[in-house]
Design an enzyme around this catalytic site. Sequence first.
Site, PDB file in Angstrom:
ATOM      1  N   ASN A 175     134.474  71.566 103.714  1.00 11.58           N
ATOM      2  CA  ASN A 175     135.206  72.682 104.319  1.00 11.58           C
ATOM      3  C   ASN A 175     136.457  72.956 103.486  1.00 11.58           C
ATOM      4  OD1 ASN A 175     136.530  74.508 105.940  1.00 11.58           O
ATOM      5  ND2 ASN A 175     137.121  72.991 107.502  1.00 11.58           N
ATOM      6  N   TRP A 176     136.437  74.071 102.763  1.00  8.37           N
ATOM      7  CA  TRP A 176     137.562  74.380 101.870  1.00  8.37           C
ATOM      8  C   TRP A 176     138.741  75.008 102.623  1.00  8.37           C
ATOM      9  CZ3 TRP A 176     134.867  76.896  96.947  1.00  8.37           C
ATOM     10  CH2 TRP A 176     133.981  75.961  96.405  1.00  8.37           C
ATOM     11  N   LYS A 177     138.569  75.263 103.905  1.00 15.30           N
ATOM     12  CA  LYS A 177     139.633  75.870 104.725  1.00 15.30           C
ATOM     13  C   LYS A 177     140.203  77.098 103.999  1.00 15.30           C
ATOM     14  CE  LYS A 177     140.599  71.262 106.455  1.00 15.30           C
ATOM     15  NZ  LYS A 177     141.207  70.625 107.595  1.00 15.30           N
ATOM     16  N   HIS A 201     135.384  74.809 114.734  1.00 18.09           N
ATOM     17  CA  HIS A 201     136.286  73.862 114.066  1.00 18.09           C
ATOM     18  C   HIS A 201     137.567  73.731 114.883  1.00 18.09           C
ATOM     19  CE1 HIS A 201     138.948  72.061 111.109  1.00 18.09           C
ATOM     20  NE2 HIS A 201     137.848  71.646 110.499  1.00 18.09           N
ATOM     21  N   GLU A 216     140.548  73.608 114.127  1.00 15.53           N
ATOM     22  CA  GLU A 216     141.645  74.525 113.764  1.00 15.53           C
ATOM     23  C   GLU A 216     141.426  75.906 114.378  1.00 15.53           C
ATOM     24  OE1 GLU A 216     141.442  73.790 109.559  1.00 15.53           O
ATOM     25  OE2 GLU A 216     142.210  71.761 109.882  1.00 15.53           O
ATOM     26  N   GLY A 231     137.074  67.793 104.622  1.00 14.40           N
ATOM     27  CA  GLY A 231     138.063  68.838 104.374  1.00 14.40           C
ATOM     28  C   GLY A 231     138.766  68.604 103.053  1.00 14.40           C
ATOM     29  N   GLY A 232     139.938  67.977 103.119  1.00 17.86           N
ATOM     30  CA  GLY A 232     140.792  67.807 101.935  1.00 17.86           C
ATOM     31  C   GLY A 232     140.061  67.284 100.708  1.00 17.86           C
ATOM     32  N   SER A 291     139.364  63.009 107.690  1.00 21.43           N
ATOM     33  CA  SER A 291     139.916  62.202 106.590  1.00 21.43           C
ATOM     34  C   SER A 291     138.857  61.330 105.907  1.00 21.43           C
ATOM     35  CB  SER A 291     141.100  61.362 107.086  1.00 21.43           C
ATOM     36  OG  SER A 291     142.141  62.206 107.544  1.00 21.43           O
ATOM     37  N   GLY A 324     142.823  65.916 108.572  1.00 19.78           N
ATOM     38  CA  GLY A 324     143.945  66.216 107.687  1.00 19.78           C
ATOM     39  C   GLY A 324     145.138  65.296 107.863  1.00 19.78           C
TER      40      GLY A 324
END
Length: 231
Positions: free
Chosen positions: A6-8, A83, A85, A210-211, A189, A159
């Site tokens: 997930n590149w957000k 998600h 967020e 994610g990150g 994470s 995150g």
Amino acid sequence: MIVAGNWKMFPGPDPAALAARLAGITGVDVIVCPAYVALARCVEAGLTTYAQNVHWETEGAYTGEISAPMLLRLDVGGSLVGHSERRQYFGETDAGVARRAQTALEAGLGVIACVGETQEERDADDMETVLRIQVDAIRDACGVHDRLVLAYEPVWAIGTGRTATPEMAQEAHAFVKSLLDRPVLYGGSVKPDNADELLSQPDVDGALVGGASLDVESFASICEAAARSHS
Ligand code: PEP
């Protein structure tokens, strides 16, 4: 095994460079979820590409939204929905998430539907209640659909650098599967140095990253860990 990145709202890595690095990895379905503006470039690079969200109507006066037919026209394979967020910052509800998932599946897309509890909910011993409400909404709308995948993402681990222990992930995944028998990815994470342990749990069917998906080497290492756990 499925590993989704997930590149957000980040530009993300160069799709062609990522595709080249992933080329030799077998036994894992790798998915990238870039921002809408990068969907076409990822598809063109040969990456299995999902959007980060999709609307429940096929068209209409919904400023800022994208529909399933629009994604299909770009050869996008599916979408994340729900998600944390989106739930946290954009007020998305269980009912809305379920409608998004249902429409996307009916249109022919794949769906990764995210569920997970906050720290307060876990502290209050409400994890199972929260997961049950979230998963039931998705199950009631979609059933046990073969293009539906779930992602267990404890909100406190997204995150933050705090990861669920493999035992915590296993327990939550088994519970989610008891509610809806579909593959469940772990998110929160995930990094190259914790991926082996998490992905070796029996009910962890992959990762939503994610990150660490923003860096080609980190993401590829996690995909390699998924390939190892499978063999
Ligand atoms: C995510 O965005 O779904 C996620 C799990 O992020 P991170 O890996 O950075 O915690």
